[in-house]
Design a protein around this motif. Sequence first.
Motif, mmCIF file in Angstrom:
data_model
loop_
_atom_site.group_PDB
_atom_site.id
_atom_site.type_symbol
_atom_site.label_atom_id
_atom_site.label_comp_id
_atom_site.label_asym_id
_atom_site.label_seq_id
_atom_site.Cartn_x
_atom_site.Cartn_y
_atom_site.Cartn_z
ATOM 1 N N ALA A 63 27.892 18.736 20.679
ATOM 2 C CA ALA A 63 28.433 19.091 21.999
ATOM 3 C C ALA A 63 29.575 18.160 22.388
ATOM 4 C CB ALA A 63 27.320 19.031 23.034
ATOM 5 N N GLY A 64 29.387 16.860 22.158
ATOM 6 C CA GLY A 64 30.411 15.899 22.544
ATOM 7 C C GLY A 64 31.674 15.999 21.713
ATOM 8 N N ARG A 65 31.522 16.355 20.437
ATOM 9 C CA ARG A 65 32.671 16.397 19.540
ATOM 10 C C ARG A 65 33.197 17.814 19.324
ATOM 11 N NH1 ARG A 65 35.148 12.494 20.076
ATOM 12 N NH2 ARG A 65 36.273 12.952 18.159
ATOM 13 N N HIS A 66 32.576 18.778 20.005
ATOM 14 C CA HIS A 66 33.017 20.183 19.927
ATOM 15 C C HIS A 66 32.996 20.695 18.483
ATOM 16 C CE1 HIS A 66 34.191 19.566 24.081
ATOM 17 N NE2 HIS A 66 34.987 18.567 23.710
ATOM 18 N N LYS A 67 31.857 20.416 17.846
ATOM 19 C CA LYS A 67 31.630 20.864 16.474
ATOM 20 C C LYS A 67 30.309 21.630 16.436
ATOM 21 C CE LYS A 67 35.055 18.211 14.855
ATOM 22 N NZ LYS A 67 36.305 18.745 14.264
ATOM 23 N N SER A 68 30.071 22.315 15.334
ATOM 24 C CA SER A 68 28.781 22.983 15.179
ATOM 25 C C SER A 68 27.732 21.957 14.769
ATOM 26 C CB SER A 68 28.860 24.088 14.123
ATOM 27 O OG SER A 68 29.000 23.529 12.828
ATOM 28 N N GLN A 69 26.483 22.234 15.113
ATOM 29 C CA GLN A 69 25.415 21.326 14.739
ATOM 30 C C GLN A 69 25.268 21.257 13.224
ATOM 31 O OE1 GLN A 69 21.577 22.249 16.423
ATOM 32 N NE2 GLN A 69 20.707 20.244 15.947
ATOM 33 N N ALA A 70 25.521 22.374 12.557
ATOM 34 C CA ALA A 70 25.437 22.408 11.092
ATOM 35 C C ALA A 70 26.466 21.464 10.481
ATOM 36 C CB ALA A 70 25.635 23.825 10.586
ATOM 37 N N TYR A 71 27.672 21.430 11.062
ATOM 38 C CA TYR A 71 28.711 20.538 10.541
ATOM 39 C C TYR A 71 28.312 19.075 10.753
ATOM 40 C CZ TYR A 71 33.022 17.916 10.064
ATOM 41 O OH TYR A 71 33.958 16.974 9.696
ATOM 42 N N ILE A 72 27.798 18.760 11.959
ATOM 43 C CA ILE A 72 27.383 17.383 12.233
ATOM 44 C C ILE A 72 26.265 16.975 11.282
ATOM 45 C CG2 ILE A 72 26.363 15.840 13.949
ATOM 46 C CD1 ILE A 72 29.310 16.622 14.458
ATOM 47 N N ASN A 73 25.364 17.887 10.981
ATOM 48 C CA ASN A 73 24.303 17.589 10.031
ATOM 49 C C ASN A 73 24.871 17.282 8.640
ATOM 50 O OD1 ASN A 73 21.499 17.489 9.072
ATOM 51 N ND2 ASN A 73 22.009 19.401 8.017
ATOM 52 N N SER A 74 25.952 17.973 8.283
ATOM 53 C CA SER A 74 26.540 17.771 6.953
ATOM 54 C C SER A 74 27.205 16.411 6.813
ATOM 55 C CB SER A 74 27.564 18.881 6.658
ATOM 56 O OG SER A 74 28.741 18.721 7.442
ATOM 57 N N ILE A 75 27.715 15.862 7.918
ATOM 58 C CA ILE A 75 28.340 14.531 7.868
ATOM 59 C C ILE A 75 27.402 13.465 8.440
ATOM 60 C CG2 ILE A 75 30.686 15.434 7.990
ATOM 61 C CD1 ILE A 75 30.707 14.628 10.953
ATOM 62 N N GLY A 76 26.215 13.911 8.870
ATOM 63 C CA GLY A 76 25.219 12.999 9.413
ATOM 64 C C GLY A 76 24.314 12.477 8.325
ATOM 65 N N GLN A 77 23.016 12.826 8.417
ATOM 66 C CA GLN A 77 22.044 12.384 7.402
ATOM 67 C C GLN A 77 22.005 10.865 7.274
ATOM 68 O OE1 GLN A 77 19.896 14.399 5.500
ATOM 69 N NE2 GLN A 77 20.558 16.017 6.911
ATOM 70 N N GLY A 78 22.420 10.185 8.361
ATOM 71 C CA GLY A 78 22.398 8.724 8.333
ATOM 72 C C GLY A 78 23.578 8.072 7.648
ATOM 73 N N ARG A 79 24.590 8.857 7.252
ATOM 74 C CA ARG A 79 25.700 8.279 6.489
ATOM 75 C C ARG A 79 26.615 7.434 7.370
ATOM 76 N NH1 ARG A 79 29.273 10.815 1.564
ATOM 77 N NH2 ARG A 79 30.541 8.958 1.253
ATOM 78 N N VAL A 80 27.029 6.311 6.823
ATOM 79 C CA VAL A 80 27.899 5.363 7.505
ATOM 80 C C VAL A 80 29.347 5.605 7.102
ATOM 81 C CG1 VAL A 80 28.465 2.909 7.757
ATOM 82 C CG2 VAL A 80 26.079 3.636 7.655
ATOM 83 N N TRP A 81 30.252 5.527 8.101
ATOM 84 C CA TRP A 81 31.685 5.737 7.862
ATOM 85 C C TRP A 81 32.482 4.600 8.494
ATOM 86 C CZ3 TRP A 81 32.353 10.185 5.010
ATOM 87 C CH2 TRP A 81 31.358 11.170 5.108
ATOM 88 N N THR A 82 33.681 4.371 7.973
ATOM 89 C CA THR A 82 34.623 3.470 8.646
ATOM 90 C C THR A 82 35.435 4.278 9.647
ATOM 91 O OG1 THR A 82 36.407 3.836 7.044
ATOM 92 C CG2 THR A 82 34.844 2.047 6.579
ATOM 93 N N GLY A 83 36.156 3.573 10.522
ATOM 94 C CA GLY A 83 37.012 4.258 11.477
ATOM 95 C C GLY A 83 38.038 5.140 10.791
ATOM 96 N N ASN A 84 38.610 4.634 9.698
ATOM 97 C CA ASN A 84 39.591 5.421 8.936
ATOM 98 C C ASN A 84 38.984 6.715 8.414
ATOM 99 O OD1 ASN A 84 42.222 4.417 8.886
ATOM 100 N ND2 ASN A 84 41.729 2.824 7.407
ATOM 101 N N GLN A 85 37.734 6.647 7.953
ATOM 102 C CA GLN A 85 37.057 7.836 7.445
ATOM 103 C C GLN A 85 36.615 8.745 8.593
ATOM 104 O OE1 GLN A 85 34.014 5.629 5.352
ATOM 105 N NE2 GLN A 85 34.907 6.084 3.350
ATOM 106 N N ALA A 86 36.147 8.131 9.670
ATOM 107 C CA ALA A 86 35.587 8.888 10.790
ATOM 108 C C ALA A 86 36.628 9.758 11.483
ATOM 109 C CB ALA A 86 34.950 7.934 11.795
#
Length: 586
Positions: free
Chosen positions: A473-496
């Motif tokens: 909701a906050g990033r205006h993305k689908s929940q499925a997409y957030i799940n695909s980049i979520g799963q606990g994965r860590v990113w840098t600002g450049n990647q994020a």
Amino acid sequence: MKQFFKFVFATILGLFITFFLLIIVLVAIVATATSDKPTDVASNSVLRIALTAPINERTPDNPLAGLSFLGFDDNKVIGLNDILANIKKAKTDNNIKGIFLDESYMMSGQATTEEVRNALIDFKKSGKFIVAYSEIYTQSFYYLASVADKVYMNPKGIFEFHGFSSQVMFYKGALDKLGIDMQIIKVGTFKSAVEPFFLTKMSDANRLQVNAYLGSMYDHFLSGISASRHVNKDSLFNIANNMLIQNPEDAVKYKLLDGLKYKDELLDELKQRTGVDKKKNIKSVNIGDYTKANGNDDKDTSSNRVAIVYAAGEINGGDGDDNSIGSEKISKALRQVRLDDKVKAVVLRVNSPGGSSLASDVIWREVMLTKKVKPVIVSMGDYAASGGYYIACAADSIYAEPNTITGSIGIFAMLPNLQKFFNDKLGLTFDGVKTGKFADLGDVSRPLTPEERLILQNQVNRGYDTFTKAVAAGRHKSQAYINSIGQGRVWTGNQAIKIGLVDKLGNINDAVKSAAKKAKLKDYSVVPYPEQTSKFKNLGKTFSVEMRAQMVKAELGDNYKYYNQVKEAVQRSGVQMRMPYEVVIK
């Protein structure tokens, strides 16, 4: 008679301690009374920056600053807020001719170092000089020092330039010896915060993510040095990869240093740059003292305000303190700025590896409510991961440094089973009665039943669903997409920024400007929240806590971080949203 002398001795000791504390209080009162005295800056002065203590978000409110005894040495402690403000001030101060970066250890995260580095790059636009010197260059301090006009070191010094590494300590072997089984319930393939408790090495998924974000940070590190020192980035990689710098002369040869000097030679150069006779002392001011220099107070009198709400540290319930995020304290600050008509926009400064899922949700709710009535911009520090990202995701926009650690969208819970430890190691057994099947759910003296584990897994699953919905909701993305980049994965600002978790790369000042622009403000003052905890008000508590910490640190040395990690793990309760572990790069 022995008892008599014991009581007499205890009484005398108690009186001595009380007298000693009273002396400290009196010293604190005197220090407080004189703390507003401005610092005089002579003409042709050098601003000396020696960062030898961890850099917090804000300079602590401490009446004992400037005193150094029994572990108190807060004269070294200066917050990022004052470091940036003082460098900006020095840029236009006619009495300051240049900056001397003296030996520093840079015990701070990469994003904090980045903010200071960028402030120094901006300072150079004034045409004033920056000279760096050290006997030992850690990689972090060299990254900062590389922006200087001249970078020198002691001819017999140590120059570290060998690449980044990340190491995790695993506790499973020790727990097995003690008969302790950590029962793990989590969501997220990459949610590796719990791995040290049930594995003996990194999982393939964790190794993949660490390689990715460490590589991203290292690439940015090399790019920055390449731009400052005009050395090809591939050449820098080769120098580090083959450890071609093994003595100071090598660092000069590969153009990472401008020369080798002893301290007296370096001081002679500074005297020459400032027009001081060699027989006289350099006129200088330490960056901590410079905070109180005349003219350093640049507060705007405008009735329009941009509030900076500082949320730094691990997230837990309650009030927290200046080094941790208490959901009650931060929520109160957000309500305060939301209801204050003078506050037109809010910057939420997040520097957190996460923590309690419940406490994070409490803060997220206040961010959501605040965004409905005025702009909210997030500025990320070294970390804004897991619960730290959760409280940030509701903002209108998010700023991060290229080397900020963020993401880690995942949930876990951890419950120890101490049955074997109690039975086999201590000879303890337990028995009792209960009124319901699940009345003793969470009892550490036995393992979870399959039904109990399912209950906890469902709770964690619901938490992850809530987390990903909030981010979507906050990033205006689908929940499925957030799940695909979520799963606990860590990113840098450049990647994020490439995957939509961050909007722009920038520092806290960029976030403030963005907030003011969104609120359509031209003239405004910047006001920090929440109110800092005065060490004077909690002198007894502060004294005992800091003394204990100093004694443990003195005994354990570099191993203190491992002790602290275990202590924090034991103290955690409830479902957690937090980073896998602390990322330290020297």
